[in-house]
Design an enzyme around this catalytic site. Sequence first.
Site, mmCIF file in Angstrom:
data_model
loop_
_atom_site.group_PDB
_atom_site.id
_atom_site.type_symbol
_atom_site.label_atom_id
_atom_site.label_comp_id
_atom_site.label_asym_id
_atom_site.label_seq_id
_atom_site.Cartn_x
_atom_site.Cartn_y
_atom_site.Cartn_z
ATOM 1 N N ARG A 262 0.828 -1.203 0.000
ATOM 2 C CA ARG A 262 0.000 0.000 0.000
ATOM 3 C C ARG A 262 0.865 1.256 0.000
ATOM 4 N NH1 ARG A 262 -5.043 -1.809 3.947
ATOM 5 N NH2 ARG A 262 -5.369 -3.779 2.849
ATOM 6 N N ARG A 277 1.890 0.624 10.301
ATOM 7 C CA ARG A 277 1.545 1.116 8.966
ATOM 8 C C ARG A 277 2.754 0.997 8.045
ATOM 9 N NH1 ARG A 277 -2.965 3.838 7.669
ATOM 10 N NH2 ARG A 277 -3.417 4.128 9.880
ATOM 11 N N GLU A 349 -7.197 -1.303 15.024
ATOM 12 C CA GLU A 349 -7.762 -2.225 14.038
ATOM 13 C C GLU A 349 -6.771 -3.326 13.664
ATOM 14 O OE1 GLU A 349 -9.049 -0.334 10.434
ATOM 15 O OE2 GLU A 349 -9.011 -2.228 9.338
ATOM 16 N N SER A 352 -10.843 -6.313 9.486
ATOM 17 C CA SER A 352 -12.021 -5.605 9.016
ATOM 18 C C SER A 352 -12.848 -6.624 8.245
ATOM 19 C CB SER A 352 -11.559 -4.462 8.111
ATOM 20 O OG SER A 352 -12.610 -3.585 7.859
ATOM 21 N N ARG A 391 0.386 -6.630 12.529
ATOM 22 C CA ARG A 391 -0.264 -6.050 13.705
ATOM 23 C C ARG A 391 -0.441 -7.095 14.805
ATOM 24 N NH1 ARG A 391 -4.465 -1.289 11.584
ATOM 25 N NH2 ARG A 391 -2.839 -0.159 10.436
#
Length: 426
Positions: A262, A277, A349, A352, A391
């Site tokens: 990303r 991130r 988070e 999802s 994560r």
Amino acid sequence: MLDIKLIRSNPEIAKKNMVDRNGGAEVIDRFIKVDEQRRERLSVVEKLKSNRNTVSEQIGIMKKEGQDAENLVKEMRAVSQQIKEMDEEIRQIDEELTALVMTIPNVPHSTVPVGADEESNRLERQWGTPRDFSFAAKPHWEIGEGLDILDFERAAKVTGARFTFYKKAGARLERALINFMLDLHTVEHGYTEILPPFMVNRDSMVGTGQLPKFEEDMFHLENTDYFLIPTAEVPVTNIYRGEILSEQDLPLYHVAYSPCFRAEAGAHGRDTRGLIRQHQFNKVEMVKFVHPTESYEELERLTANAERVLQLLELPYQVVCLCTGDLGFSAAKTYDIEVWLPSFGAYREISSCSNFVDFQARRANIRFRPQEKGKPEFVHTLNGSGLAIGRTTSAILENYQQEDGSVVIPEKLRPYMGGKERITAE
RNA sequence: GGAGAGAUGACCGAGUGGUUGAAGGUGCACGCCUGGAAAGCGUGUGUAGGGGUAACUCUACCGAGGGUUCGAAUCCCUCUCUCUCCGCCA
């Protein structure tokens, strides 16, 4: 993408949807207008084509019988020219219409809370209790560097910011988590394992909704039209793009490990430290293709499957239902699972889980044929992280850290770590 | 990278300019036959879009996109993919 007929017949619902999702309602008006224009043009050109077809047939017959058809040929030459011009006009209208409909987000389910931002997300449940530390808890990047299992500095030298070298037990932990999750979902939750391509073409990116709207978030490979996948959802959902499945194939459960790439445009300055991130991270993703009548039950099960991972790893988490303003573009309903991170003093988070209903399926043209004859219908697609690996690694390092800097390995993970109980500095 | 062959409906497979949306077969669905089944016989069996309350009707689609023509699955160009042989390579 939404059903064009739905927008056409219920423009008011479509407009309310845009407003709830912090968008402008003018798109809908423009859409209705262009759509009317298109149908008007279409009926004219189709009459012309019909005429050309019958006359052309007649010309064929006349020629066979040795008659002179020159007048008709001349006439049709003009008609053909006219058709060509109108086809071009309609093509342009279609282009605008497609562009418009591609910018309209999915309609949220009735159980989704209405609200502008994450403040309005609804807490569904919490599991586990955040641990009380008798010492100052460190963030995972400090723990990782202290144990020499994460190296951010050298990754920045070799590649750039937001990349990491995993080393020793860190690398093994990451790999253990991948295997642990894949085994859990395949053996206990009934998913079929997929190892997909990590690059996809443009059509696939459009099929799942990353394009055309979010191109700046993607890594595009120079000299090709391939993109690095931002999630395994893209290749896995597109497996059946353009296909008609048979009803007894449903539901299909797939689980896939992949690295995710990303660009994180627009995230400058956010989460700059640690694994939270990154431009490249690992993820195990679950994807479901289900019968339309069952997609909301399937969403609950999907979410439970992801939660199970955290329960087995004994990591405290909570589940929230995203409100209309926080919902992703293609989703009708999303549960975010948030894991407790001591260094943040907050839940972050880690998964999802979304139901896209027929939105992605329409876009990617994935259908099934109902047994009782009938026309093909769009399947419903769902996906959820099961879980984001980086994560999870962060959460384990932080939640299981000890005062001496070592990290205890969750019991269920030990078989995947060669029986090791604790990560210590070597 | 070089040389060649190919891509047609759920599947196999005809079809090189004029009722071909597409022969034939397989599969599938329904019906007949049967005590039941098989075999056999009959009928049906694509998708999308437009118009119509409806029966229905029109348009488009034979890998994708362009072109030639009054008319293209059929001719021409470009691209994609598949297969065979050679080279290279993990």
